[in-house]
Write a protein that holds these residues in place. Sequence first.
Motif, short mmCIF file in Angstrom:
data_model
loop_
_atom_site.label_atom_id
_atom_site.label_comp_id
_atom_site.label_asym_id
_atom_site.label_seq_id
_atom_site.Cartn_x
_atom_site.Cartn_y
_atom_site.Cartn_z
N PRO A 73 43.37 72.94 43.80
CA PRO A 73 43.88 71.88 44.68
C PRO A 73 43.35 70.51 44.26
CG PRO A 73 43.03 73.71 45.97
CD PRO A 73 42.66 73.98 44.55
N GLY A 74 44.22 69.52 44.27
CA GLY A 74 43.81 68.16 43.90
C GLY A 74 44.02 67.84 42.43
N ASP A 75 44.26 68.86 41.60
CA ASP A 75 44.50 68.63 40.17
C ASP A 75 45.89 68.00 40.01
OD1 ASP A 75 43.67 70.48 37.25
OD2 ASP A 75 45.30 69.02 37.42
N PRO A 76 45.97 66.82 39.33
CA PRO A 76 47.27 66.18 39.21
C PRO A 76 48.19 66.84 38.19
CG PRO A 76 45.61 64.89 38.08
CD PRO A 76 44.89 66.03 38.73
N GLY A 77 47.65 67.72 37.35
CA GLY A 77 48.47 68.34 36.31
C GLY A 77 48.58 67.45 35.09
N PHE A 78 49.20 67.97 34.03
CA PHE A 78 49.35 67.19 32.80
C PHE A 78 50.75 66.57 32.77
CE2 PHE A 78 50.53 66.49 28.41
CZ PHE A 78 49.41 65.87 27.90
N GLY A 79 50.80 65.26 32.62
CA GLY A 79 52.09 64.57 32.50
C GLY A 79 52.76 64.43 33.86
N PRO A 80 53.80 63.60 33.89
CA PRO A 80 54.50 63.38 35.16
C PRO A 80 55.41 64.57 35.51
CG PRO A 80 55.54 62.14 33.40
CD PRO A 80 54.36 62.81 32.79
N PRO A 81 55.55 64.90 36.81
CA PRO A 81 56.45 65.99 37.17
C PRO A 81 57.92 65.61 36.97
CG PRO A 81 55.41 65.05 39.13
CD PRO A 81 54.86 64.33 37.95
N VAL A 82 58.74 66.61 36.69
CA VAL A 82 60.18 66.40 36.53
C VAL A 82 60.87 67.23 37.62
CG1 VAL A 82 62.18 66.70 35.00
CG2 VAL A 82 59.96 66.07 34.05
N LEU A 83 61.61 66.56 38.50
CA LEU A 83 62.28 67.23 39.62
C LEU A 83 61.29 68.06 40.45
CD1 LEU A 83 65.56 68.39 37.80
CD2 LEU A 83 65.28 66.39 39.28
N GLY A 84 60.10 67.51 40.62
CA GLY A 84 59.13 68.16 41.50
C GLY A 84 58.17 69.13 40.82
#
Lengths: 188, 51
Positions: A97-108
Amino acid sequence: MTRLYLAANAANAWVLVLILLGAFASQFLDNTPPCPLCVMQRIAMLLAAIGPCLVLLRARKAPLQAGDIATGAGMLVLASLVGAAISTRQILLHILPGDPGFGPPVLGYHIYTWALLVFVGNLLSGGLQLAGLFWFQPNTAVFPGGARLTAMAVSAMLVANILSVTAEAGFAWKLPDNPTVYLLFQRG
Amino acid sequence: MIYAALMLAALLALIAFWRDSRTAMPLFLLALLATALAFAADVTDPLSISL
């Protein structure tokens, strides 16, 4: 039945090409060079696309046989299993929880989550093609129209990805874990 | 460079399938195995975990 197999394999290859084009669009529009796991997922997707290409190329020269379909589906399944393992690892790296992930999300969803769905779809496609061989009858009158175009599109994606990853890694053997620049164009 | 080499092997495999070469399937399997090994190296090396 032959027409259905040819259409399914052409659709499978083109969907993979379009998804890789989308990955390129995300890479350049959002200015996010792909990480090592992202690049490995692209490689697995390109290897998976070679299976449907094989079916189309074989049907161009001789009537399509059950063995050609089984070989293409086998290649699709093997490459997709490797790709799914890579996507799953990247999803699990960002599961806290709280991890933004790698790169921008695409369609969520992040691209690696979409990649896992694509690999699962490939596995489904391969399984359905193999199960459908129960009803397959070779048809001598059907030859694919766009086999060369499809194979050329997959080849073009391979060349584009080779150039992209070379620009990103420069002369380094491995990519940085969290790349932000194209090392080939970096001075000093 | 390693990933470019893997994709080059995949490209050679596709060209070999196009030309009906006997080397096509071994090349494809080699590229796939090398990709799996590159992934295994990423998994087992804690310093190279992708963020």
